[in-house]
Design an enzyme around this catalytic site. Structure first.
Site, short mmCIF file in Angstrom:
data_model
loop_
_atom_site.label_atom_id
_atom_site.label_comp_id
_atom_site.label_asym_id
_atom_site.label_seq_id
_atom_site.Cartn_x
_atom_site.Cartn_y
_atom_site.Cartn_z
N GLY A 262 -21.89 -88.63 18.71
CA GLY A 262 -22.20 -87.16 18.81
C GLY A 262 -21.65 -86.40 17.81
CG HIS B 5 -23.13 -85.56 22.65
ND1 HIS B 5 -22.19 -84.61 21.97
CD2 HIS B 5 -22.54 -86.72 22.81
CE1 HIS B 5 -21.23 -85.30 21.74
NE2 HIS B 5 -21.42 -86.53 22.29
CG ASP B 6 -23.64 -81.54 21.11
OD1 ASP B 6 -24.22 -80.27 21.21
OD2 ASP B 6 -23.06 -82.07 21.56
#
Ligand SMILES: CC(C)(COP(=O)(O)OP(=O)(O)OC[C@H]1O[C@@H](n2cnc3c(N)ncnc32)[C@H](O)[C@@H]1OP(=O)(O)O)[C@@H](O)C(=O)NCCC(=O)NCCS
Length: 90
Positions: free
Chosen positions: A39, A21-22
């Site tokens: 992440g 994520h991100d």
């Protein structure tokens, strides 16, 4: 499940990569087979990550940097640097 990933133009993402994520992936980046990004990782333009490299959360791989096959990145990598090993060093 993952969320909020941005991938730049002409980025090459080989089979078996994990992008969490991100993450932010710049233009002309190469992620070799099996690269794992945790992440909040940023890979700047033109960086090249070898097969099986692992990048710990929130690390930044600078523009044009080379990360050797099998390296484990636990700190930011300066633009243009080549790093190898566990933990990855210049
Ligand atoms: C890091 C890398 C770019 C270095 O290439 P190079 O500059 O030609 O380096 P050399 O092969 O001359 O090796 C220089 C030294 O680094 C060591 N080394 C090279 N790659 C290494 C790696 N991934 N991890 C640990 N050590 C490494 C060599 O053993 C050598 O050590 P020595 O001087 O003690 O003998 C390359 O070895 C590499 O890992 N490339 C990744 C390629 C890849 O996965 N491509 C995917 C395509 S989809």
């Amino acid at each position: 499940m993952t969320t909020d990933i941005k991938i730049g133009k002409h980025a090459l993402i080989n089979p078996g990569c994990i992008i969490s994520h991100d993450c932010r992936i710049g233009d002309f980046v190469n992620l070799g087979p099996g690269v794992s990004l945790a992440g909040w990782v940023t890979v700047e333009d033109g960086a090249d990550l070898g097969v099986g490299a692992v990048v710990a959360p929130r690390c930044r791989i600078g523009a044009g940097a080379i990360v050797g096959a099998g390296a484990v990145v636990v700190r930011d990598v300066e633009p243009g640097a080549t790093v190898v090993g566990v933990p990855a060093r210049r």
